[in-house]
Each structure stands twice: as C-alpha cells, then as structure tokens.
Scaffold this motif. Structure first.
Motif, short mmCIF file in Angstrom:
data_model
loop_
_atom_site.label_atom_id
_atom_site.label_comp_id
_atom_site.label_asym_id
_atom_site.label_seq_id
_atom_site.Cartn_x
_atom_site.Cartn_y
_atom_site.Cartn_z
N GLN A 478 0.82 -1.21 0.00
CA GLN A 478 0.00 0.00 0.00
C GLN A 478 0.86 1.26 0.00
O GLN A 478 0.57 2.24 -0.70
CB GLN A 478 -0.93 -0.01 1.21
N HIS A 479 1.93 1.25 0.77
CA HIS A 479 2.82 2.41 0.85
C HIS A 479 3.52 2.66 -0.48
O HIS A 479 3.65 3.81 -0.93
CB HIS A 479 3.84 2.19 1.96
N LEU A 480 3.98 1.55 -1.13
CA LEU A 480 4.65 1.69 -2.41
C LEU A 480 3.71 2.23 -3.49
O LEU A 480 4.10 3.02 -4.34
CB LEU A 480 5.24 0.34 -2.85
N ARG A 481 2.48 1.77 -3.44
CA ARG A 481 1.50 2.25 -4.40
C ARG A 481 1.28 3.76 -4.24
O ARG A 481 1.26 4.52 -5.23
CB ARG A 481 0.18 1.50 -4.23
N GLU A 482 1.13 4.19 -2.99
CA GLU A 482 0.93 5.62 -2.74
C GLU A 482 2.17 6.42 -3.15
O GLU A 482 2.07 7.52 -3.71
CB GLU A 482 0.60 5.86 -1.27
N LYS A 483 3.35 5.88 -2.85
CA LYS A 483 4.60 6.57 -3.17
C LYS A 483 4.79 6.71 -4.67
O LYS A 483 5.21 7.75 -5.19
CB LYS A 483 5.79 5.81 -2.57
N ARG A 484 4.44 5.62 -5.40
CA ARG A 484 4.55 5.66 -6.86
C ARG A 484 3.63 6.75 -7.44
O ARG A 484 4.03 7.51 -8.33
CB ARG A 484 4.19 4.30 -7.44
N MET A 504 14.60 7.68 -11.79
CA MET A 504 14.50 8.37 -10.51
C MET A 504 13.33 7.81 -9.68
O MET A 504 13.43 7.63 -8.47
CB MET A 504 14.31 9.87 -10.74
N VAL A 505 12.25 7.52 -10.36
CA VAL A 505 11.08 6.94 -9.67
C VAL A 505 11.45 5.59 -9.08
O VAL A 505 11.16 5.29 -7.92
CB VAL A 505 9.89 6.82 -10.64
N GLU A 506 12.14 4.75 -9.90
CA GLU A 506 12.52 3.42 -9.43
C GLU A 506 13.50 3.50 -8.27
O GLU A 506 13.44 2.72 -7.31
CB GLU A 506 13.15 2.62 -10.58
N GLU A 507 14.43 4.47 -8.35
CA GLU A 507 15.42 4.63 -7.27
C GLU A 507 14.74 4.99 -5.94
O GLU A 507 15.05 4.42 -4.89
CB GLU A 507 16.42 5.71 -7.66
N GLN A 508 13.80 5.92 -6.02
CA GLN A 508 13.07 6.31 -4.81
C GLN A 508 12.25 5.14 -4.25
O GLN A 508 12.15 4.97 -3.03
CB GLN A 508 12.16 7.50 -5.14
N MET A 509 11.69 4.35 -5.17
CA MET A 509 10.91 3.18 -4.74
C MET A 509 11.79 2.16 -4.01
O MET A 509 11.41 1.59 -2.99
CB MET A 509 10.25 2.52 -5.95
N ASN A 510 13.01 1.92 -4.51
CA ASN A 510 13.92 0.96 -3.89
C ASN A 510 14.36 1.44 -2.50
O ASN A 510 14.48 0.65 -1.56
CB ASN A 510 15.15 0.74 -4.78
N ILE A 511 14.61 2.74 -2.39
CA ILE A 511 14.99 3.30 -1.08
C ILE A 511 13.86 3.09 -0.07
O ILE A 511 14.07 2.68 1.08
CB ILE A 511 15.34 4.80 -1.22
N ASN A 515 13.99 0.61 3.37
CA ASN A 515 13.70 1.16 4.70
C ASN A 515 12.60 0.37 5.41
O ASN A 515 12.65 0.15 6.61
CB ASN A 515 13.30 2.63 4.58
N LEU A 516 11.61 -0.05 4.63
CA LEU A 516 10.52 -0.81 5.23
C LEU A 516 10.95 -2.23 5.60
O LEU A 516 10.54 -2.80 6.60
CB LEU A 516 9.33 -0.87 4.26
N GLU A 517 11.82 -2.85 4.77
CA GLU A 517 12.21 -4.24 4.98
C GLU A 517 13.24 -4.40 6.09
O GLU A 517 13.44 -5.48 6.62
CB GLU A 517 12.77 -4.82 3.68
N LYS A 518 13.93 -3.33 6.45
CA LYS A 518 14.96 -3.43 7.49
C LYS A 518 14.37 -3.71 8.86
O LYS A 518 14.99 -4.30 9.72
CB LYS A 518 15.79 -2.14 7.52
N ARG A 519 13.16 -3.24 9.09
CA ARG A 519 12.58 -3.35 10.44
C ARG A 519 12.22 -4.80 10.77
O ARG A 519 11.73 -5.55 9.94
CB ARG A 519 11.32 -2.50 10.53
N MET A 520 12.47 -5.21 12.05
CA MET A 520 11.99 -6.50 12.55
C MET A 520 10.57 -6.33 13.05
O MET A 520 10.08 -5.21 13.21
CB MET A 520 12.89 -6.98 13.70
N LEU A 521 9.91 -7.44 13.30
CA LEU A 521 8.54 -7.38 13.82
C LEU A 521 8.54 -6.75 15.21
O LEU A 521 9.38 -7.08 16.06
CB LEU A 521 7.93 -8.79 13.90
#
Length: 615
Positions: A478-484, A504-511, A515-521
């Motif tokens: 959902q966040h990626l969709r909104e960001k795109r 540039m869009v793809e680069e921002q999406m990867n960043i 950031n989202l995947e680094k977090r643990m539960l």
C-alpha cells in the motif's frame, strides 16, 4: 531377615538444614525451669523426609563400596531393602553365612548397624552373635527349641516351617460401612493369597454404596448376617499355611521357568492369578503360586466381555511387575482366559473397535503376542475363584488356588484351542460401524485463504508471526502504491517527458522498500496481528451478532449463545478496555483452541485455574 538399628539416627542432617529441626526443651521436664533450645543433627522419626534420605544414604553406601565388597552384598542393599528391613533368600546355608558377614561389613562402612537377625536356618543363626539376633531368638536353644513366628513386612512368617501363616487379629468395629471398611483394610494381603475370601466382603461394601447407605448407619439384616458369618469363620485361617519357597531343595536346578497368568470375570467382579512353572534338568515340573488379584465390578453396569478384557489387561500388568521383581531367567509368559470373545479381540486386525475395547486391546498387543494367549475352560480356570469369591470353608478345602491347574505340568494335556477363534462378526457391539456418505454434486473448494492460514499452523505464536508478516507486506504494498502515485504526479507537474524521470522513480521506490524491509517485527505489529485474527474468528462465529450491534440494536437475539453476556453493555469504570470488555471467542473455533493451548504451555501445564487466570 534383618533390621538396621535406629536407621534414621545414623544419617546426619546438613548443618544448613539443621535449623529447620529446632525444638524447645525443659530440663528434667520441669516447666518452671528456663526453656532451652536445641536442634536435631540427625534425621528424626516422624519427618516426611527421613525415609527417603536414609534410604539414599544406604544405597549410596552400597554404590561407594561396589569395588571393595562382593557384588551379592551390594545388590542385596540395592534390591532387597525396604527402608530399614532386609529380606533376602539364597540357595545354601554357606552362601547365607558369607552374605551376612559381607552385609554387616558393608553397612558398617556407612555407619549402619545391621541387627535383629532372623532366619529359618539354625546354622546361620548360630553364626550370628546372640546380641545381634532378634529378641525372639536371642535366648533360644537353637539345637532343639522351635523357631518363632515373625512378621515380615506385615506378613506372618513361621521360620520353623518356613511358611506364611494367617493369624489375623481384627479390630472390634461397629457393623456399619465405615466399620466394615476399617476391618477389611486391616487385612494385609499384598500377594493376594486371600483374594477370593475378600471379594464377598468388598461386594457387601459395593452394594451398600449402591443403596446409598450412610457411613455410620447400621446395615440391613441380610448383609449383616453375611458379614458376621465371615468374621466368625475367619479364625479358621489359622490352619492355613503357604510355603515361602517357590520350590523345594530336592527339586534341583531349574532349567526353564515360565509364568502362567489366568484371568476371569463375572457379574460380581474380575480377578487374576499367576503361577510359576518350573522345569528341572530331569524334565520334572513344579507349579507354585505367585500372586492373585481380585476386584469388584463397578457400580455402572459393564458387559461381561468388557470385564473379561479388563481382567486380561490386569494380567499383562501383573506380568510386567513379576518379570521386574523375580530374579530368575524367564521364558515368554502364557496368558489363559475362558473368554473366546477376548481372544477374538486380541487376534483381530481387520476391524476397528470402540474406545473402551480399542484402548485395552492396544495395551495388550503392545506387551504380548497373539501366540501367548490361550483358551481354558471355566472349570479349569483358577481365576474363576477370584472373580466370584469363595467362602472360607470352600477356600480351605480346595487346593486349586495355591497349586494351580494340574494340566500345566503336562504340556500334552493343555486345553484344546477353539477353531476359528480369529473370526469376529461386524455385528459385535464393540465393533465400530462405518458410515457411507454420498455426494450429489462435485465438491468445490471455496476455502477462505485466512482459514487455510489458521488451519496450517499448530502454534498460536507462529500463526501471529505469519499474520504479522502478511500485514507488513500489505502495508509495504500500500505504501509503495501511494509513493509511486506521488512520484509520478510530481514528474508530470515538472516536465511532460515522464520516461526521462523513470529511473528516478525506481530509485526512490527501492529506497522506500529497503527502509521498510529493514525493520523487525515489533510488539505493536504482533498485537495487531492478534487482534485481526480474533476479529476474523468473531466474524466467522458471531456474524449475526456483529451485524445486529452494528445496526444499532441494544442487544443480540435471545437465541444467541452470547445473549447472557450482554455484549452491548458498556461499563464506565476506570479499568483498561480489555478488562471492561473481554474478548468473546467461540470454543469451537481453532483460534480459541490455539490461544488456550499456547496459554497451557506458557503456564507449564499448571492446571485449569492457573491457565484460565492467565488466559
């Protein structure tokens, strides 16, 4: 037989524990004198811990001296002591004399004084100093005086004839349920010598219980007469004598030893009796009694085949005990029953049984093979006496209980086995019937994906964790969709050529994704997953109730299982929300089961009240 003198007082209490054994003492028993405070430095009589501590010290003595003493002496301490009493039997007097010396020396090494010796061997008693013998034999002339009757673990042992006697002294009790139970409980019968005699009295107690007779009410006339007659005839047991030895010395060396178990049941009860069949080097046979058991039928009516099967299961349990206790090489045991139904149950492999029979057949089949089970006619089955009971006159006049059936000594005369014993009809009431299910239309798999997830996991924590990751993925998407959308909108506003800004869009999406995947539960995410699973469970089980409450109804339907809980009631107390409004879960739903199982394990299987409190 021997005894350790003041066994508890030979074992010291650790200094750090001695304060727990403090006591007050008035010198000379004069209460006017100042009280003095003492503490026990050794284990005392009456303390719950004393027997286990003293037994451990004795066994440790044997283990520590295992390399410096004879193996027979160490094994005797490990296997033939009951607290401070030693009971041991050996083949010859020479072995006995040597063993006494080794045992005395071994016990002394641990600070234990072995004394009060009693034996059926006069030669052995002569080898023991007079002050070390039991009081009854200290002053005897061992050359001509008759040896006394001793009590060995509650059983009378006539050392002169080397046999067990039954001089029973019963307490005088009123003729009530309490009085009868007290008298019967005072008859010490560990080996089941008197099992057929005790069954009639147990039946009196069962029938009184069935009639709901009070503990201190006088019992009716008929059972009262039976009880008084049984008490009056009990003196006749003084004439009964059972040899202590399994075989006489003239029998010679044993070549083969085998246990035979007989089981039987009736409307009154069920019983088991076991015998040891010995064969010497000359192929001569000898049968001796080992153990008997007798139990009354339960108050709830049980079919005879079920009771016969229960008796068969008890015989398997007895076999395990005897094999563990008898220090004799044994061949495979033989089990006898007069119930062809039981034999069919045991031999059947094709049909499925109802729970009662299935559990007992499974127990029997795990411990024995089908070849070990034999059929015996009721008239030749000594366990019939244990299942029906005997009057004292019949018991005294019959040798069948102690000597066993005569056919055991003649293998060629063993009872003929019935043909087709393996056949079992599907109409038998213990056989599970199969139900045929037909479908008119092909089954379409419309399983809810969330339900598949819930059914997949057997752990509440793993289910929450998986759900939390799924919710995390949902949030990322959902966040990626909104960001795109935001980036594409910004590019369109700045320039008309969107292809130029695509990297540039793809680069921002990867960043953003990294950031989202680094977090643990987090705990918050796990709590959210738990709440979503609970809501899902409620939507499945209480859909109508939720709909009614959402429509503004003040209450749910009276037919609802949660109507009495008044789920719309609001409490305005200063309590947490989860305390004011506890979550309602259906016990039929898997989510409720997983939560309960998780709480059960979390509390260390601490019992119903603790689990419910934690839940």
């Amino acid at each position: 037989m021997a005894d350790i003198e003041s066994m508890f007082h030979q074992v010291r209490v650790p200094d750090e524990d001695a304060d727990l054994l403090r006591f007050l003492w008035w010198p000379g028993g004069n209460l006017n004198e100042p009280v003095e405070e003492y503490r026990m430095c050794v284990h005392l009589f009456g303390a719950t811990s004393s027997p286990s501590c003293a037994s451990y010290a004795l066994r440790r003595t044997a283990q520590d001296a295992a390399t410096t003493t004879s193996p027979e002496a160490a094994e005797t301490i490990l296997k033939n002591f009951y607290v401070d009493d030693c009971l041991k039997s050996v083949a010859t007097e020479e072995e006995a004399v040597h063993l006494v010396k080794e045992l005395t020396k071994l016990c002394a090494s641990g600070g234990f004084h072995l004394t009060k010796w009693v034996s059926n061997s006069r030669a052995l008693l002569c080898s023991i100093p007079g002050n070390e013998r039991a009081a009854e034999v200290k002053d005897l002339d061992l050359q001509q005086d008759e040896l006394p009757v001793e009590r060995a673990l509650g059983v009378q042992w006539c050392t002169n004839s080397d046999s067990f006697k039954f001089g029973i002294q019963l307490p005088d009790k009123p003729c009530t349920r309490r009085g009868i139970l007290s008298v019967v409980s005072s008859v010490y019968n560990p080996m089941g010598f008197l099992a057929p005699l005790l069954l009639p009295v147990k039946l009196i107690l069962r029938n009184l219980c069935k009639d709901k007779t009070g503990w201190d009410e006088e019992i009716p006339q008929k059972p009262q007469q039976t009880w008084k007659k049984w008490l009056a005839d009990l003196d006749k047991l003084s004439e009964l004598s059972v040899s202590r030895c399994f075989k006489s010395s003239s029998f010679g060396l044993t070549k083969v030893a085998q246990i035979h178990h007989f089981s039987d049941a009736s409307q009154d009860g069920y019983g088991v009796v076991s015998y040891l069949l010995l064969t010497n080097e000359q192929e001569q046979k000898h049968i001796c009694f080992l153990m008997g058991k007798s139990r009354v039928a339960p108050l709830k009516q049980v079919t005879i085949p079920r009771m016969e099967l229960t008796a068969a299961m008890v015989s398997v349990k007895v076999d395990r005990v005897l094999k563990e206790e008898l220090q004799v090489p044994l061949t495979h045991s033989i089990f006898w029953t007069d119930s062809t139904t039981v034999l069919r149950y045991i031999e059947n492999e094709a049909l499925r049984f109802k729970t009662f029979v299935a559990n007992r057949v499974s127990f029997i089949r795990e411990a024995t093979t089908r070849a070990q089970w034999k059929y015996v006619n009721t008239s030749q089955n000594p366990a019939d006496q244990a299942s029906r009971g005997l009057k004292i006159e019949s018991f005294m006049s019959s040798d069948n209980w102690f000597q066993g059936p005569s056919f055991l000594s003649e293998p060629d005369d063993w009872p003929e086995q019935p043909e087709q014993s393996t056949y079992l009809s599907e109409s038998d009431e213990e056989v599970k019937t199969s139900a045929a299910v037909s479908c008119m239309n092909p089954v379409v798999d419309n399983t809810d994906p969330v339900n598949q997830l819930v059914e997949y996991y057997s752990s509440w924590y793993r289910l929450k964790k998986a759900t939390a990751w799924i919710l995390r993925l949902k949030e990322i998407l959902q966040h990626l969709r909104e960001k795109r959308k935001e980036l594409e909108s910004a590019v369109k506003e700045s320039e008309h050529d969107t292809g130029k800004h695509k990297p540039m869009v793809e680069e921002q999406m990867n960043i953003c994704k990294k950031n989202l995947e680094k977090r643990m539960l987090t705990v918050k995410e796990l709590s959210r997953a738990e709440m979503e699973l609970i809501k899902y469970s409620q939507r499945q089980t209480y859909a109508e109730e939720i709909k009614a409450l959402q429509q503004g109804n003040k209450s749910v339907k009276r037919t609802s299982p949660i109507f009495k809980l008044d789920p719309c009631l609001l409490n305005r107390s200063a309590m947490p929300e989860e305390a004011k409004h506890p979550v309602l879960l259906s016990k039929q739903h898997r989510v409720a089961y997983l939560i309960l199982h998780h709480t059960h394990l979390e509390t260390g299987c601490g019992g119903r009240n603790l689990v419910l409190a934690r839940l």
